[in-house]
Design a protein around this motif. Structure first.
Motif, PDB file in Angstrom:
ATOM      1  N   VAL A   5       0.848  -1.188   0.000  1.00 31.12           N
ATOM      2  CA  VAL A   5       0.000   0.000   0.000  1.00 31.12           C
ATOM      3  C   VAL A   5       0.886   1.242   0.000  1.00 31.12           C
ATOM      4  CG1 VAL A   5      -1.693   1.349   1.304  1.00 31.12           C
ATOM      5  CG2 VAL A   5      -1.930  -1.140   1.154  1.00 31.12           C
ATOM      6  N   VAL A   6       0.619   2.147  -0.940  1.00 33.43           N
ATOM      7  CA  VAL A   6       1.284   3.440  -0.995  1.00 33.43           C
ATOM      8  C   VAL A   6       0.195   4.507  -1.122  1.00 33.43           C
ATOM      9  CG1 VAL A   6       3.322   2.437  -2.076  1.00 33.43           C
ATOM     10  CG2 VAL A   6       1.538   3.444  -3.509  1.00 33.43           C
ATOM     11  N   ASN A   7       0.551   5.762  -1.004  1.00 32.20           N
ATOM     12  CA  ASN A   7      -0.394   6.840  -1.284  1.00 32.20           C
ATOM     13  C   ASN A   7       0.365   8.111  -1.633  1.00 32.20           C
ATOM     14  OD1 ASN A   7       0.478   8.090   1.072  1.00 32.20           O
ATOM     15  ND2 ASN A   7      -1.495   7.985   2.136  1.00 32.20           N
ATOM     16  N   ASP A   8      -0.380   9.187  -1.861  1.00 28.70           N
ATOM     17  CA  ASP A   8       0.288  10.465  -2.104  1.00 28.70           C
ATOM     18  C   ASP A   8      -0.073  11.492  -1.034  1.00 28.70           C
ATOM     19  OD1 ASP A   8      -2.301  11.170  -2.719  1.00 28.70           O
ATOM     20  OD2 ASP A   8      -1.854  12.019  -4.702  1.00 28.70           O
ATOM     21  N   ASP A   9      -0.829  11.071  -0.011  1.00 34.56           N
ATOM     22  CA  ASP A   9      -1.263  11.988   1.040  1.00 34.56           C
ATOM     23  C   ASP A   9      -0.432  11.888   2.307  1.00 34.56           C
ATOM     24  OD1 ASP A   9      -3.394  13.115  -0.426  1.00 34.56           O
ATOM     25  OD2 ASP A   9      -4.643  11.374   0.013  1.00 34.56           O
ATOM     26  N   GLY A  10       0.466  10.923   2.363  1.00 34.22           N
ATOM     27  CA  GLY A  10       1.329  10.800   3.519  1.00 34.22           C
ATOM     28  C   GLY A  10       0.714   9.983   4.641  1.00 34.22           C
ATOM     29  N   PRO A  11       1.348   9.992   5.826  1.00 30.81           N
ATOM     30  CA  PRO A  11       0.885   9.180   6.950  1.00 30.81           C
ATOM     31  C   PRO A  11      -0.477   9.645   7.453  1.00 30.81           C
ATOM     32  CG  PRO A  11       2.620  10.678   7.647  1.00 30.81           C
ATOM     33  CD  PRO A  11       2.556  10.778   6.153  1.00 30.81           C
ATOM     34  N   PRO A  12      -1.159   8.805   8.271  1.00 35.69           N
ATOM     35  CA  PRO A  12      -2.507   9.138   8.731  1.00 35.69           C
ATOM     36  C   PRO A  12      -2.590  10.520   9.355  1.00 35.69           C
ATOM     37  CG  PRO A  12      -1.956   6.891   9.335  1.00 35.69           C
ATOM     38  CD  PRO A  12      -0.704   7.501   8.784  1.00 35.69           C
ATOM     39  N   SER A  13      -3.590  11.282   8.911  1.00 36.23           N
ATOM     40  CA  SER A  13      -3.821  12.629   9.422  1.00 36.23           C
ATOM     41  C   SER A  13      -5.269  12.984   9.135  1.00 36.23           C
ATOM     42  CB  SER A  13      -2.890  13.636   8.739  1.00 36.23           C
ATOM     43  OG  SER A  13      -3.354  14.957   8.913  1.00 36.23           O
ATOM     44  N   ASN A  14      -5.995  13.419  10.140  1.00 37.41           N
ATOM     45  CA  ASN A  14      -7.380  13.818   9.918  1.00 37.41           C
ATOM     46  C   ASN A  14      -7.477  15.023   9.004  1.00 37.41           C
ATOM     47  OD1 ASN A  14      -8.954  11.901  11.366  1.00 37.41           O
ATOM     48  ND2 ASN A  14      -8.287  12.821  13.293  1.00 37.41           N
ATOM     49  N   LEU A  66      -7.057   4.220  15.411  1.00 35.41           N
ATOM     50  CA  LEU A  66      -7.765   4.544  14.177  1.00 35.41           C
ATOM     51  C   LEU A  66      -8.540   5.846  14.331  1.00 35.41           C
ATOM     52  CD1 LEU A  66      -8.368   3.394  11.352  1.00 35.41           C
ATOM     53  CD2 LEU A  66     -10.384   2.277  12.317  1.00 35.41           C
ATOM     54  N   HIS A  67      -8.371   6.748  13.338  1.00 37.12           N
ATOM     55  CA  HIS A  67      -9.036   8.050  13.279  1.00 37.12           C
ATOM     56  C   HIS A  67      -8.517   9.039  14.325  1.00 37.12           C
ATOM     57  CE1 HIS A  67     -11.646   6.206  10.405  1.00 37.12           C
ATOM     58  NE2 HIS A  67     -12.171   5.389  11.297  1.00 37.12           N
ATOM     59  N   LYS A  68      -7.396   8.727  14.955  1.00 41.37           N
ATOM     60  CA  LYS A  68      -6.761   9.671  15.874  1.00 41.37           C
ATOM     61  C   LYS A  68      -5.317   9.896  15.422  1.00 41.37           C
ATOM     62  CE  LYS A  68      -9.513   8.682  19.983  1.00 41.37           C
ATOM     63  NZ  LYS A  68      -9.484   8.299  21.424  1.00 41.37           N
ATOM     64  N   ASP A  69      -4.878  11.131  15.485  1.00 35.34           N
ATOM     65  CA  ASP A  69      -3.528  11.461  15.025  1.00 35.34           C
ATOM     66  C   ASP A  69      -2.519  11.201  16.135  1.00 35.34           C
ATOM     67  OD1 ASP A  69      -4.746  12.214  12.721  1.00 35.34           O
ATOM     68  OD2 ASP A  69      -4.611  14.374  13.083  1.00 35.34           O
TER      69      ASP A  69
END
Length: 784
Positions: A5-14, A66-69
């Motif tokens: 899994v990759v993305n372009d938005d970076g690590p989890p962030s609300n 999950l859903h917390k930064d």
């Protein structure tokens, strides 16, 4: 599968990357091995780029809640940092100071060798849609998938088209599980010639129930000028994450340009001026092109609330010849009450080993008649090789193993069904008293017809007066609000016996005919309640009188005891008695009612089983106004077979509806077909009235179905009147002669329509079958 899994938005962030953690959890819950490499910060709009001239430096990210930064970033892998918690055994992701395409390269070739070859690369979920060429050509999400494709890997670019910045965990969870199902489908049904798929999922409640369509990519252009906005050179600019968040919020939420002001330079200047520029594309160009384009392109499909799947070559051209709707074998279903049960967000998908059955079944009925027929239906329609019978959920090899429970209501494990809504199917809804309680049903219909005066229910249901009463002495108070009943009884006092209006009294929470009586005066009603007063028991024993057994026009279905249970006699309804009823010459003028079996599936399709029954009273009909000695012989009026001595074994007490008399005085030869159409229309309407109008008291579940016994009485003119609905109907009243023909076929059709489609073993009977007529398709969308 081993999925990178990759993305372009970076690590989890609300703020800038609110979906990645949920997808990873859903993939892991589905049994996949997931490796994660992400840019260390926002890298949107970068396409398939690589940064050259500098070393790529990784850091190591441990996702938090999950859903917390609250995730943490570390300079070295776990175990190499000073003060590392040795007990930590959670995930560790790789963050690199580069682009999505570089994340793919590094993930494929430089990490995770101990986990085996990577089978699939998933890039995303992107924070916002990537439909149409304007988005796709610059998308870092699609760029990451493109990099995987040119490395010879199957790849999927996943994007979520949101309409609100309020990141609802329930909606995100549904979209993630829906995405997992779709990813698995595409991987297992990969079309030759496709290098990658671009998926756009609308982040809306109910997306897992909406259509999934193959699309082509809309070829559009920027048409309103520059995508950059000139800003004051001395003004500070947002960091990349904040700027992308601002762009997506303005573009996705409003469908309007973020700002076009200042996008055109002044016409004439004496010299070049010093300026700074911000990326500020005018999203109106995209939305206008979608509106003006022909239906079927990816932008249009997402706008209509459906999931788009665009097959692509690694040269930005969609693959021709692939079109139509994708029907997943089992779209993600989430229970409507799951907000009480957060664990359901992580319900695991079960993939059996080769030596495991496709489905585990528990058939646990107190009635041997039902037990044998359901077991027979499962074997005939599923086959012995696909199922394995177990006696307890503890016998499952895994909690998420596919299991079908057909059990008595009080033994159904609803908690398991709620926790495993994708793999556990139950044969009853938890809450449905809006239909099965007589006084609730009366209120359901009354409220619905008040709001919908043209409803078919207005002409097929006798509106009732409901009241509560503990003792006969309080009857006057109870009737104060039942003014229609009170006025009718007052009118009767001035009318001759033959013209009086008769009423039928029913206890709201009784069954099998308990507490059913006829009356036409307030004194007669009072005598009924005095009969049930606790003190009356001794008086009856002393006098040697026998309390009349209670029975019903319809069919309550739970118990063999026909006596009155006083504790149940609190809620009552009184309905006008239907007279004259339809009487058939072949049935010795005995009154009858029609028992219809109705199948309600998920949230919500309703089917009427065509093979109906006619249940006859024990004795020939006599109008209540003509009967001697008040109305003591209920056997002339009430058609409940459990009221009859010998029950359904009495000769002629139960007959197949379609074998009733062809020619009946006063009716046309096609009277049975017309009556069946009425029954279907009324059934569909009453379920809609409960599902939409009494949602608190009828709550459907996507992973449940239920069989109801619905009773209708037919009057002399051929009009069908709805009497009542019963959960867990008494199938045994059908008798041995019609056992296989009626109930056996009903159970087999139920397996085909409700069970097999849920577990991906057959196509959903969307339009019904020859024996199961679809009468309501409400698509309530009650999900987690």
């Amino acid at each position: 599968m081993h999925i990178l899994v990759v993305n372009d938005d970076g690590p989890p962030s609300n703020q800038s990357s609110p979906y990645i953690h949920s997808l990873v959890v859903s993939l892991q819950s589905a049994g996949h091995t997931v490796s994660v490499v992400l840019p260390h910060q926002q890298r949107s709009w970068i396409g398939k780029a690589h940064l050259i001239g500098a070393a790529v430096k990784p850091t190591y990210f441990r996702p938090g809640t999950l859903h917390k930064d609250d995730g943490t970033t570390h300079e070295l892998p776990h175990g190499m940092n000073e003060g590392d918690d040795e007990s930590y055994d959670g995930d560790e992701w790789i963050l690199v100071d580069s682009t999505p395409a570089s994340c793919v390269q590094i993930g494929l070739y430089h990490y995770f060798e101990d986990r085996g070859p990577i089978d699939l690369v998933v890039s995303g979920p992107n924070y916002g849609r990537n439909s149409t060429a304007l988005f796709a050509m610059s998308s870092g999400t699609i760029g990451g998938a493109m990099e995987a494709a040119v490395c010879g890997k199957r790849a999927i670019a996943l994007s979520y088209a949101f309409s609100s910045r309020q990141h609802d965990p329930i909606v995100i969870a549904e979209a993630s599980r829906h995405s997992v199902r779709l990813i698995e489908y595409l991987y297992n049904n990969w079309v030759e010639g496709v290098d990658l798929y671009s998926i756009n999922v609308p982040l809306e409640p109910g997306v897992s129930e909406a259509k999934v369509l193959y699309t082509h990519m809309l070829d559009n252009r920027w048409s309103s000028g520059s995508c950059f906005k000139a800003v004051n050179a001395s003004a500070s600019t947002d960091n990349p994450s904040a700027h992308e968040h601002k762009l997506r919020e303005e573009g996705e939420s409003a469908g309007q340009p973020s700002s076009a002001e200042g996008s055109k330079l002044p016409v004439k200047r004496s010299r070049i001026q010093h300026k700074h520029f911000e990326w500020a594309p005018n999203f109106t160009d995209v939305y206008r092109s979608v509106d003006e384009g022909t239906p079927g392109n990816d932008g249009w499909v997402v706008k209509e609330g459906m999931t788009s799947v665009t097959p692509l070559k690694a040269n930005f051209m969609h693959t021709p010849g692939i079109e139509g709707e994708i029907k997943l074998s089992c779209l993600l279903r989430v229970a409507s009450l799951c907000f009480f049960c957060p664990q359901i967000y992580f319900a695991m998908l079960y993939t059996p080993d080769n030596d495991e059955p496709t489905l585990y079944t528990i058939v646990d009925s107190d009635n041997p008649y039902v037990q044998s027929l359901m077991e027979q239906a499962l074997q005939r329609r599923l086959g012995a090789g696909q199922t394995r019978t177990i006696s307890s959920l503890a016998d499952l090899p895994s909690p998420s193993a596919p299991v079908f429970q057909y059990r008595e209501y009080e033994r159904l494990d609803f908690e398991h069904a709620m926790m495993h809504s994708m793999s556990s199917l139950a044969n009853a809804y938890i809450i449905r008293k809006a239909l099965i309680r007589k006084h609730y049903l009366s209120n359901t219909v009354t409220n619905w017809v008040t709001k919908h005066p043209d409803s078919v229910l207005a002409k097929h249901f006798k509106f009732a007066c409901d009241f509560e009463l503990d003792y006969a002495e309080f009857l006057d108070d109870a009737l104060l609000e039942a003014y229609e009943l009170r006025e009718s009884l007052e009118r009767n006092e001035t009318l001759p016996e033959s013209e009086k209006e008769w009423w039928i009294l029913k206890a709201g929470m009784s069954d099998r005919g308990q507490g059913i009586r006829l009356f036409n005066s307030e004194d007669g009603l009072r005598e009924i309640f005095e009969e049930w007063d606790p003190d009356s028991d001794d008086e009856e024993e002393e006098s040697g009188s026998e309390r009349p057994a209670a029975a019903d026009e319809g069919d309550g279905d739970d118990d063999d005891d026909h006596g009155v249970v006083t504790s149940q006699l609190r809620h009552f309804i009184a309905q006008p008695y239907i007279d004259p009823p339809l009487l058939l010459p072949s049935a010795s003028q005995r009154k009858f009612h029609i028992r219809t079996y109705v199948l309600a599936v998920g949230s919500l399709k309703v089917y009427v089983f065509k093979e109906m029954l006619a249940l006859f009273a024990a004795k020939p009909y006599c109008p209540p106004s003509e009967e001697d000695d008040e109305v003591k012989d209920l056997a002339r009026h009430l058609t409940n077979t459990c009221f009859q001595e010998g029950g359904s074994s009495n000769e002629g007490s139960v007959r197949r509806y379609w074998q009733l008399d062809e020619y009946v005085p006063g009716l046309t030869p096609d009277w049975k077909e017309k009556l069946f159409d009425q029954i279907c229309a009324v059934t569909g309407e009453v379920f809609e009235a409960a599902a939409r109008g009494m949602m608190v008291h009828f709550q459907t579940l996507p992973n449940a179905f239920e069989l109801f016994g619905v009773d209708f009485l037919v009057d002399k003119s051929g009009n069908a009147w709805l009497l009542e609905l019963n959960a867990y109907p008494d199938f045994a009243q059908t008798g041995e002669e019609l056992k296989d023909l009626v109930v056996g076929r009903l159970f087999e059709e139920t397996v085909d329509v409700a069970v097999k489609p849920f577990f991906g073993l057959g196509e959903a009977a969307a339009k019904g079958t020859e024996s199961m007529r679809l009468v309501a398709d409400l698509e309530l969308g009650r999900k987690a």
